[in-house]
Design an enzyme around this catalytic site. Structure first.
Site, PDB file in Angstrom:
ATOM      1  N   CYS B 433       0.894  -1.200   0.074  1.00 34.62           N
ATOM      2  CA  CYS B 433      -0.009   0.021  -0.095  1.00 34.62           C
ATOM      3  C   CYS B 433       1.129   1.246   0.040  1.00 34.62           C
ATOM      4  O   CYS B 433       0.425   2.393  -0.712  1.00 34.62           O
ATOM      5  CB  CYS B 433      -0.870  -0.036   1.143  1.00 34.62           C
ATOM      6  SG  CYS B 433      -0.179  -0.097   2.548  1.00 34.62           S
ATOM      7  N   HIS B 477      -2.486   0.502   6.973  1.00 37.19           N
ATOM      8  CA  HIS B 477      -2.740   0.789   5.551  1.00 37.19           C
ATOM      9  C   HIS B 477      -2.363   2.208   5.346  1.00 37.19           C
ATOM     10  O   HIS B 477      -2.460   3.219   6.294  1.00 37.19           O
ATOM     11  CB  HIS B 477      -4.230   0.729   5.187  1.00 37.19           C
ATOM     12  CG  HIS B 477      -4.605   0.450   3.744  1.00 37.19           C
ATOM     13  ND1 HIS B 477      -3.919  -0.398   3.044  1.00 37.19           N
ATOM     14  CD2 HIS B 477      -5.513   1.094   2.899  1.00 37.19           C
ATOM     15  CE1 HIS B 477      -4.286  -0.425   1.686  1.00 37.19           C
ATOM     16  NE2 HIS B 477      -5.368   0.406   1.841  1.00 37.19           N
ATOM     17  N   ASP B 493      -7.897   4.665  -3.244  1.00 34.74           N
ATOM     18  CA  ASP B 493      -7.057   3.601  -2.928  1.00 34.74           C
ATOM     19  C   ASP B 493      -6.506   2.810  -3.871  1.00 34.74           C
ATOM     20  O   ASP B 493      -7.123   1.928  -4.298  1.00 34.74           O
ATOM     21  CB  ASP B 493      -7.542   2.896  -1.741  1.00 34.74           C
ATOM     22  CG  ASP B 493      -6.806   1.905  -1.318  1.00 34.74           C
ATOM     23  OD1 ASP B 493      -5.582   1.917  -1.500  1.00 34.74           O
ATOM     24  OD2 ASP B 493      -7.121   1.206  -0.267  1.00 34.74           O
TER      25      ASP B 493
END
Lengths: 307, 681
Positions: B433, B477, B493
């Site tokens: 991420c 995250h 995202d």
């Protein structure tokens, strides 16, 4: 406890019951006292069979016995014996009195003067006599069975408490029940049987039985009960004096002996109750009557037997 | 005389052997939990002194003289020096105390010394709660409390007439019942005593380092986090649970990129400075938020992390608790979390944020390091030129993640120290991420669109047993936010394009193929179903403990009492409190005053009482002085149909009470006795 013990006991009791009629409990108590190695005091009015019971006990146990009638002019030397000058050896020799026997029957103990009484009582405690600085051991076993008239009778010297304490048990016989009395009146049994009495026990057997008494088990729960009883006699205001430690020991030993006679190897509260009056009756001061019941019985009803 | 001998301690008398053993057990019990936090050689020291003590009591060794004692203390201090504990710290002080506690064993000769040891034990028990407040520590503390009190009983009143096992049981039972009697007062004090904030702050024990999300992001950090299954926080929702892919727990925004590292600002601020900076330049402005959509109300209980960050759903419109709200829609604590902290919040995820972007914020969101990553800049400029709109540009950038062979992995290759974005986007194309969010924001900024990295947690594990969500460290995250003129800040995202499972089903599912999920842990219960359920149950209990016991602070107390009594007035408080105290006092009077009057009965006596009661119902009562045998025979005569049962019972009872040896086992006979009683009833 060996296998013969219960038979031996029942045979002894049976022989005694044939002589003294209708007095099973008292006979059992008397035997209890003998097995516990203590002296007996039989107390009742004249003619109730005290002497007969004492005779029978001596006979059944197969022990050598002497009987002596106590009177007010009795001297200690008459009981114990005396040193008499022997011309031939030019020395005093001790002539043993009737006390030197395995069972000594002191009939009407309280007719004797305190001096004579105390001579006997010393022998009871020490199991020996001292005359002229010499000590003579009494034979073993040595029992004193004393009979006594109630103190209200004329011409008696009451035994002091300290001397009463030397007797393990005090048994009063009481009147016989009608059936036993009728038998007595017919003259078929009773005193006449005394002569034909065979010894069921002998010295060895008696000692074997005696050695079993301390082995009868005393549980904590039972000793708790005994201590509750003792505490009651000491704390309650109905008793002028409580039971002494010697009295307490006597209670436990008698209960053990009673349990043995019942054929049990442990003591139950009912054994304690059975002997309590005989053990405590003459040790608790006075004959306080609480609502008509004797003091010892009153105490038994007041102290919880359980818990 | 009898009673005084029983109740007062002869301070000069020697401590009994059993008392000594009790004390040693107590010391071990008290010192054991400290092993996790403090030097471990303390336990061998205790074992050594304990063995010495036992030898002294048994007469094999002499008592240590003054010189020996001084030598031992010197050795202890040297050991302390070598343990490397910083000097003015809690750890250091507690270690000294524990050392003294262990050495005290050598000279506990009489009951007074023993009492000192017990009191020290009480104190150390309390000290341990500075290190751990878990439910387990609580249970252990309660257990230790029982033993400590039992030792106090043993020292004051040794039970020499009992067997060892019997007296141990008796003492422990006595101690437990004494403590149980204190329970009502304890509860009352817990509930109503004023909850004051701590008067002074203790230095944080060194063993509790900072955990969780840090205030900067270098690719690699979050991978480390994802190897930890530690708990970050738990959330209870007021209404329905939002879908899993909406659960983006915002922690902090990272605006400044230096070519390698993302951080909040160009400068590293201390917490106080950072707060001042926020207050002055970056304050929360309610009018920038246009609330839309449906509300999500929730309570989050954050674990102790040693950091000030809190994690909430964006954007928060209302929040309760001692928190600081910042212009980037984050919520943070005013100081580092040294204890579990409860925050209540309401969020409206569909709201519009910052339609009018502040120049300062815009500037922050467009910052790029000069002259790095030329390939990425070129690509961004080219894609922007090909696009009709900013929206179109974003779609094109995202499409590139989808179409190019990007690979989601927790074991990415290293990217060197310069041009890290270039290397990731064009060469390695492997990352997690942080890589995706960082590169995406870089491209946005390169094309002139304000964008920033947001870090926090995503998702969480739903605990069906307790109806709450547990968010663990491995849920950490990073994602991106871009600002568009008509919609304000939008959450994007990019990781979802590469690894949709990461957001839909969590990290564990996403990493199933690679097997890198929590790979450094030897034993992971995450993949066994029943263990997972068990773990959830336990976790649910712990959450309750956290929320209602540890989380019972001033606010919680106020709310609880208000719910209970309505508006608080002095009169009401005095009456209620006085009443409760009176009730407790009354309870004590009953327990302490009346109970001893009732005689204690052995089990067989209790059964016998029931036997007597049963017969009394049939009209046969035992006279006070009646012996059991006489009573049974009388009862048997009066109730011929039950005669044999009565006599059997009596035989067993008499055997139990009067015929057994002291050491004989009673249990079998007691069982028989109960059986026989049942037949009678």
């Amino acid at each position: 406890m060996t296998a013969v013990t219960p038979q031996l006991i029942s045979a002894t009791l049976k022989a005694l019951n044939q002589v003294v009629l209708g007095k099973e409990t008292q006979i059992r108590l008397a035997l209890t006292g003998l097995l516990a190695g203590g002296h007996l005091l039989l107390e009742d009015l004249p003619g109730m069979g005290k002497t007969t019971l004492a005779h029978a006990l001596a006979g059944v146990c197969g022990l050598e016995y002497q009987r002596m009638q106590f009177t007010s002019d009795l001297l200690p030397a008459d009981i114990i014996g005396a040193s008499i000058f022997d011309r031939q050896s030019s020395a005093f020799t001790f002539h043993r009195g009737p006390l030197f026997s395995q069972i000594f029957l002191a009939d009407e103990l309280n007719r004797a003067s305190p001096k004579a009484q105390s001579a006997l009582l010393e022998a009871m405690e020490e199991q020996q006599v001292s005359v002229d600085g010499k000590t003579y051991a009494l034979p073993r076993p040595f029992f004193v069975i004393a009979t006594q008239n109630p103190q209200s009778q004329a011409g008696t010297f009451a035994l002091p408490e300290s001397q009463l304490d030397r007797f393990l048990l005090r048994i009063s016989l009481g009147y016989p029940d009608p059936a036993a009395e009728r038998k007595l009146l017919r003259g078929a049994e009773g005193r006449s049987q005394l002569n034909g009495l065979t010894a069921v026990l002998d010295q060895r057997r008696l000692q074997a039985l005696q050695s079993l008494v301390p082995q009868v088990k005393l549980s904590d729960a039972l000793l708790d009960y005994v201590q509750r009883l003792i505490a009651y006699t000491r704390d309650s205001d109905q008793c002028a004096t409580g039971l002494s430690p010697r009295g307490a020991q006597a209670l436990v030993r008698s209960a053990q002996s009673w349990a043995l006679l019942q054929g049990r190897s442990h003591v139950l509260p009912e054994d304690v109750q059975a002997v309590f009056t005989a053990v405590a009756g003459h040790r608790l001061s006075g004959r306080h009557e609480a609502q008509g019941t004797p003091l010892a019985r009153h105490i038994l009803s007041q102290v919880d037997a359980v818990g | 005389m009898k009673t005084t001998a029983k109740t007062t301690v002869n301070a000069k008398a020697a401590l009994s052997y059993s008392g000594t053993v009790w004390l040693l057990v107590l010391q071990l019990l008290v010192m054991l939990p400290f092993v996790q936090y403090l030097p471990q050689w303390l336990i061998p020291v205790l074992v050594f002194t304990a063995i010495w003590r036992i030898r002294v009591v048994k007469g094999y060794s002499n008592r240590p003289g003054l010189r020996v004692k001084i030598t031992l203390i010197a050795i202890g201090m040297i050991g302390l020096q070598f343990s490397g504990l910083p000097f003015p710290s809690l750890d250091f002080m507690v270690t000294i105390l524990l050392l003294g506690f262990a050495f005290k064993t050598l000279e506990t000769d009489n009951p007074r010394d023993g009492i000192v040891v017990v009191f020290l034990g009480y104190f150390l028990l309390a000290v341990h709660f500075l290190y751990s407040q878990s439910i387990l520590a609580g249970l252990y503390g309660a257990l230790s409390l029982v033993v400590l009190t039992a030792v106090l009983v043993v020292i004051q009143h040794p039970l020499t007439f009992m067997h060892n096992r019997q007296s141990t049981q008796h003492t422990l039972r006595l101690s437990a019942s004494m403590l149980l009697q204190c329970l009502p007062l304890m509860l009352l004090i817990f509930i109503v005593a004023p909850r004051l904030p701590p008067l002074f702050m203790l230095p944080l024990p060194s063993s509790q380092a900072k955990t969780g999300i840090s205030d900067s992001m270098t690719p690699g950090d979050i991978a480390n986090l994802s190897q930890s299954d530690g708990l970050a926080f738990r959330v209870t929702f007021k209404g329905d649970r939002p879908p899993q892919n909406q659960l983006y727990w915002r922690g902090l925004t990272l605006n400044h990129f230096d070519g390698r590292r993302w951080q909040q600002f160009a400068d590293d601020y201390e917490l106080r400075q950072l707060q001042r900076h926020f207050e002055q330049h970056y304050r929360w402005q309610p009018n920038q938020l246009e609330v839309r959509g449906t509300a999500i109300a929730y309570e989050a209980l954050y674990e102790r992390s040693g950091q000030p960050w809190l994690f909430t759903l964006t954007p928060v419109s209302e929040v309760y608790g001692d928190v600081l709200r910042v212009g980037d829609y984050r919520v943070m604590a005013r100081r580092e979390l040294q204890a579990p902290t409860l925050v209540k919040a309401v969020s409206y995820p569909d709201s519009l944020r910052d339609i009018n972007l502040q120049p300062m914020v815009r500037q922050l969101a467009l910052q790029l390091p000069p002259d790095t990553d030329p390939r990425t800049r070129t690509l961004a400029r080219q894609l922007r030129a090909d696009s009709d709109s900013e929206q179109d540009f974003i779609q094109r950038v995202l499409a590139r993640y989808r179409t190019q062979p990007f690979h989601y992995t927790l074991r990415p290759p290293t990217l060197g120290s310069t041009d890290t974005i270039d290397r990731f986007l064009f060469d390695s194309q492997r990352g997690f991420c942080a890589h995706y969010a960082g590169s995406f924001v870089f491209m946005m900024r390169a094309a002139g669109i304000p964008a920033r990295v947001v870090t926090g947690y995503q998702g969480g594990e739903w605990n069906a047993a307790g109806h709450y969500l547990s968010v663990h460290q491995f849920d950490a995250h990073a994602w991106a936010e871009v600002w568009l003129a008509d919609s304000g800040w939008l959450r994007i995202d990019p990781t979802t394009l590469v690894a949709p499972d990461r957001v839909e089903r969590g990290l564990e599912a996403a990493m199933q193929m690679e097997g890198s999920f929590l790979e450094n842990q030897l034993f992971t219960p995450h993949n066994i179903e029943w263990l997972k359920q068990l773990r959830q149950q336990i976790d649910s209990v712990q959450y309750g403990w956290r929320r209602f016991v540890l989380g019972y602070d001033q606010d919680a107390q106020h709310n609880f009492l208000q719910n209970l009594f309505g508006e608080l007035t002095v009169k009401k408080a005095v009456f209620t409190l006085g009443g409760l105290l009176l009730a407790i006092g009354f309870l004590w009077v009953i327990l302490l005053g009346i109970k001893p009057l009732r005689q204690r009965h052995s089990p067989e006596q209790l059964i016998y009482q029931r036997f007597c009661k049963a017969l009394a119902k049939q009209g046969i009562t035992r006279e006070h002085g009646q012996a059991p045998g006489d009573f049974a025979r009388r009862a048997a005569a009066a109730l011929p149909e039950q005669a044999s049962a009565i006599l059997d019972f009596n035989r067993s009872y008499e055997r139990l009470c009067y015929a057994l040896d002291k050491n004989e086992d009673k249990t079998a006979l007691l069982g028989t006795l109960k059986q026989q009683l049942k037949q009678l009833q």
